[in-house]
Design an enzyme around this catalytic site. Structure first.
Site, PDB file in Angstrom:
ATOM      1  N   HIS A  25       3.455  -9.868  11.214  1.00  0.00           N
ATOM      2  CA  HIS A  25       2.818 -10.713  10.195  1.00  0.00           C
ATOM      3  C   HIS A  25       1.925 -11.794  10.799  1.00  0.00           C
ATOM      4  CE1 HIS A  25       5.911 -13.549  11.439  1.00  0.00           C
ATOM      5  NE2 HIS A  25       5.234 -14.504  10.825  1.00  0.00           N
TER       6      HIS A  25
HETATM    7  C1  UD1 Z   1       3.431 -18.854   7.842  1.00  0.00           C
HETATM    8  C2  UD1 Z   1       3.431 -19.661   9.130  1.00  0.00           C
HETATM    9  C3  UD1 Z   1       3.938 -18.795  10.263  1.00  0.00           C
HETATM   10  C4  UD1 Z   1       5.279 -18.193   9.929  1.00  0.00           C
HETATM   11  C5  UD1 Z   1       5.235 -17.480   8.602  1.00  0.00           C
HETATM   12  C6  UD1 Z   1       6.619 -17.059   8.220  1.00  0.00           C
HETATM   13  C7  UD1 Z   1       1.704 -21.402   9.421  1.00  0.00           C
HETATM   14  C8  UD1 Z   1       0.425 -21.744  10.092  1.00  0.00           C
HETATM   15  N1  UD1 Z   1       2.081 -20.112   9.490  1.00  0.00           N
HETATM   16  O1  UD1 Z   1       2.533 -17.786   8.007  1.00  0.00           O
HETATM   17  O2  UD1 Z   1       4.062 -19.567  11.435  1.00  0.00           O
HETATM   18  O3  UD1 Z   1       5.638 -17.280  10.944  1.00  0.00           O
HETATM   19  O4  UD1 Z   1       4.737 -18.379   7.588  1.00  0.00           O
HETATM   20  O5  UD1 Z   1       6.643 -15.976   7.370  1.00  0.00           O
HETATM   21  O6  UD1 Z   1       2.335 -22.244   8.843  1.00  0.00           O
HETATM   22  N2  UD1 Z   1       1.441 -15.127   0.644  1.00  0.00           N
HETATM   23  C9  UD1 Z   1       2.025 -14.556  -0.459  1.00  0.00           C
HETATM   24  N3  UD1 Z   1       3.160 -15.123  -0.937  1.00  0.00           N
HETATM   25  C10 UD1 Z   1       3.730 -16.204  -0.376  1.00  0.00           C
HETATM   26  C11 UD1 Z   1       3.123 -16.776   0.744  1.00  0.00           C
HETATM   27  C12 UD1 Z   1       1.975 -16.223   1.244  1.00  0.00           C
HETATM   28  O7  UD1 Z   1       1.551 -13.572  -1.008  1.00  0.00           O
HETATM   29  O8  UD1 Z   1       4.770 -16.659  -0.850  1.00  0.00           O
HETATM   30  C13 UD1 Z   1       0.220 -14.508   1.210  1.00  0.00           C
HETATM   31  C14 UD1 Z   1      -1.054 -15.225   0.757  1.00  0.00           C
HETATM   32  O9  UD1 Z   1      -2.059 -14.300   0.596  1.00  0.00           O
HETATM   33  C15 UD1 Z   1      -1.381 -16.097   1.946  1.00  0.00           C
HETATM   34  C16 UD1 Z   1      -0.858 -15.284   3.127  1.00  0.00           C
HETATM   35  O10 UD1 Z   1       0.283 -14.598   2.624  1.00  0.00           O
HETATM   36  O11 UD1 Z   1      -2.749 -16.364   2.045  1.00  0.00           O
HETATM   37  C17 UD1 Z   1      -0.461 -16.148   4.303  1.00  0.00           C
HETATM   38  O12 UD1 Z   1       0.487 -17.144   3.928  1.00  0.00           O
HETATM   39  P1  UD1 Z   1       0.624 -18.512   4.789  1.00  0.00           P
HETATM   40  O13 UD1 Z   1       1.792 -19.269   4.314  1.00  0.00           O
HETATM   41  O14 UD1 Z   1      -0.682 -19.191   4.851  1.00  0.00           O
HETATM   42  O15 UD1 Z   1       0.898 -18.003   6.235  1.00  0.00           O
HETATM   43  P2  UD1 Z   1       1.962 -16.979   6.777  1.00  0.00           P
HETATM   44  O16 UD1 Z   1       1.225 -15.832   7.379  1.00  0.00           O
HETATM   45  O17 UD1 Z   1       3.005 -16.704   5.766  1.00  0.00           O
HETATM   46  N1  UDP Z   2      13.383 -11.860   7.567  1.00  0.00           N
HETATM   47  C1  UDP Z   2      13.943 -11.487   6.346  1.00  0.00           C
HETATM   48  N2  UDP Z   2      13.396 -10.426   5.682  1.00  0.00           N
HETATM   49  C2  UDP Z   2      12.342  -9.705   6.164  1.00  0.00           C
HETATM   50  C3  UDP Z   2      11.789 -10.097   7.416  1.00  0.00           C
HETATM   51  C4  UDP Z   2      12.315 -11.184   8.079  1.00  0.00           C
HETATM   52  O1  UDP Z   2      14.906 -12.100   5.879  1.00  0.00           O
HETATM   53  O2  UDP Z   2      11.915  -8.757   5.507  1.00  0.00           O
HETATM   54  C5  UDP Z   2      13.937 -13.028   8.270  1.00  0.00           C
HETATM   55  C6  UDP Z   2      14.437 -12.756   9.667  1.00  0.00           C
HETATM   56  O3  UDP Z   2      15.788 -12.410   9.640  1.00  0.00           O
HETATM   57  C7  UDP Z   2      14.197 -14.066  10.400  1.00  0.00           C
HETATM   58  C8  UDP Z   2      13.053 -14.708   9.641  1.00  0.00           C
HETATM   59  O4  UDP Z   2      12.874 -13.954   8.441  1.00  0.00           O
HETATM   60  O5  UDP Z   2      15.313 -14.934  10.297  1.00  0.00           O
HETATM   61  C9  UDP Z   2      11.795 -14.666  10.449  1.00  0.00           C
HETATM   62  O6  UDP Z   2      10.725 -15.122   9.670  1.00  0.00           O
HETATM   63  P1  UDP Z   2       9.233 -14.709   9.923  1.00  0.00           P
HETATM   64  O7  UDP Z   2       9.182 -13.483  10.756  1.00  0.00           O
HETATM   65  O8  UDP Z   2       8.580 -14.681   8.595  1.00  0.00           O
HETATM   66  O9  UDP Z   2       8.643 -15.972  10.676  1.00  0.00           O
HETATM   67  P2  UDP Z   2       8.683 -16.477  12.200  1.00  0.00           P
HETATM   68  O10 UDP Z   2      10.082 -16.496  12.662  1.00  0.00           O
HETATM   69  O11 UDP Z   2       7.801 -15.558  12.997  1.00  0.00           O
HETATM   70  O12 UDP Z   2       8.053 -17.825  12.106  1.00  0.00           O
END
Ligand code: UD1
Ligand code: UDP
Length: 378
Positions: free
Chosen positions: A209
């Site tokens: 992701h």
């Molecule tokens: C964010 C964090 C990342 C973390 C991840 C966990 C930052 C800079 N990034 O990335 O470090 O690993 O969360 O999962 O803070 N979207 C949805 N539904 C949601 C949220 C997001 O559809 O509830 C979609 C939207 O299109 C959005 C995209 O996902 O533009 C990215 O979401 P965003 O929260 O900006 O960044 P993540 O990639 O989730």
């Molecule tokens: N996770 C979850 N469901 C999923 C994928 C990940 O519950 O389908 C959990 C996973 O167990 C871990 C956390 O999400 O604890 C990791 O989050 P993510 O990969 O979104 O973010 P990151 O750790 O890279 O910031």
């Protein structure tokens, strides 16, 4: 120490923050400390948000800032604009953030501006890759926070290199607490393997992701090709719970997902833990997943050029493969041979207790600052 008079404010906004702060929230509950939970709204889809509050049995946020998805600067700025008046009205005795998201950065900057003492859970992680938005966030937060909670001695050493180690408590990572609190329940309650028709030890779990991976069509295609090729060659099935960011990129870039890879929606925590525990191997770019696989004794391949979790590599649980298909297949083959008997470098599952003890000590004794030049007598 008795309870603090004013609440501790916890600022969070994304899936990993909810998971990793849940043991800390539970610790505040157990000690009957006043706390207030602020959700920035960075994640809002139920599968990344609401489901975790239900499952991890933490109360709904007291305040919801409803910021949602926006470009980085706009998102962080909007969170600050909405959080600042709340901080002034609640007047917390301490503010706590976790990790490296925009939500954590916004909480940290507002606390710094409002002169509220703050703590950073999971301090001292560094990828040394400033192109990652998370790397910029974690450096800034570590420099703004009064109290730092590095999970390991290695993270503390990184802080020492930036002259930040005078106010550190090595606590372990709260992800160990979360895994320990939920792994048995996951094994008992989750029916996800049956639902997906999987046999323990005979499938690959894959997550990707990260912005730098999935927003770049060529790189995302390479990663998908590498993981699919590995699955094909080893005869293992491959399950990919797709984060919405990745799903959007698959659709908008019209990427083909090779056959052995089955896409599913993001899973709740118990289902994900169950799938992780019984996987033959995990390919991921997630920080939390690198840690969890190490804790669960499941071999991991990180599909990135670097990691801020070197401890998992040093014990043999994880290999950083890069993103080329050949590199991914080779790393997967090597990791499949790994004997999963490594020690857990991320702590003993009591990180939350240490964090709250350290906050208590801080509130009792006040900042351990060096004398300021004005205070020095000549
Ligand atoms: C964010 C964090 C990342 C973390 C991840 C966990 C930052 C800079 N990034 O990335 O470090 O690993 O969360 O999962 O803070 N979207 C949805 N539904 C949601 C949220 C997001 O559809 O509830 C979609 C939207 O299109 C959005 C995209 O996902 O533009 C990215 O979401 P965003 O929260 O900006 O960044 P993540 O990639 O989730
Ligand atoms: N996770 C979850 N469901 C999923 C994928 C990940 O519950 O389908 C959990 C996973 O167990 C871990 C956390 O999400 O604890 C990791 O989050 P993510 O990969 O979104 O973010 P990151 O750790 O890279 O910031």
């Amino acid at each position: 120490m008795t309870r603090p008079q004013n609440p501790i404010m916890i600022v969070l906004g994304t899936r990993p923050e909810i998971i990793k702060l849940s043991p800390v929230v539970r610790e505040f509950e157990d000690r009957d400390w006043p706390y207030t939970l602020v959700h920035t709204g960075q994640h809002y889809s139920d599968s990344l948000d609401g489901v975790f509050f239900d499952q991890l049995a933490i109360s709904e946020p007291d305040h919801h800032l409803g910021v949602g998805s926006r470009p980085h600067g706009h998102q962080t700025g909007e969170m600050m604009i909405r959080l600042e008046p709340l901080v002034h009205s609640v007047d917390p005795s301490f503010l706590l953030v976790q990790g490296d998201t925009n939500s954590a950065l916004a909480g940290s900057l507002v606390a710094a501006k409002a002169d509220v003492p703050q703590g950073h859970v999971e301090a001292g992680l560094r990828s040394d890759d400033r192109r990652m938005p998370e790397e910029v966030n974690r450096v800034l937060i570590d420099h703004a926070a009064e109290v730092l909670f590095p999970p390991t001695d290695e993270a503390r050493a990184r802080l020492a290199r930036e002259d930040l180690d005078q106010r550190c408590f090595v606590t372990g990572n709260t992800i160990v607490d979360a895994v320990r609190q939920n792994e048995l329940v996951a094994a008992e309650k989750s029916a996800m393997l049956d639902e997906l028709g999987l046999t323990p030890g005979e499938y690959v779990l894959f997550t990707a992701h990260r912005e730098e991976n999935v927003d770049a069509a060529d790189r995302f295609a390479d990663i998908l090709t590498g993981v699919a090729e590995f699955a094909e060659r080893t005869g293992l099935e491959c399950i990919y719970p797709v984060h919405p960011r990745a799903r959007e990129q698959l659709v908008s870039k019209n990427l083909t997902v090779p056959d052995p890879v089955t896409l599913v929606d993001p899973l709740d925590y118990l289902d994900f833990l169950a799938l992780e525990s019984d996987a033959a191997i995990v390919f991921t770019d997630s920080g939390g997943v690198q840690e969890e696989t190490c804790i669960l004794q499941v071999p991991c391949v990180t599909v990135r050029e670097n990691t801020e979790r070197p401890e998992s590599v040093e014990v043999g649980a994880n290999v950083v493969a890069g993103t080329s298909p050949g590199g991914i297949v080779a790393a997967g083959r090597a990791q499949l041979e790994a004997t999963p008997e490594w020690p857990c470098p991320f702590g003993d599952g009591n990180a939350a207790e240490r964090i709250v003890d350290a906050i208590a000590e801080y509130l009792l004794e006040g900042p351990r600052r060096e004398e300021s030049p004005q205070e020095r007598t000549v």
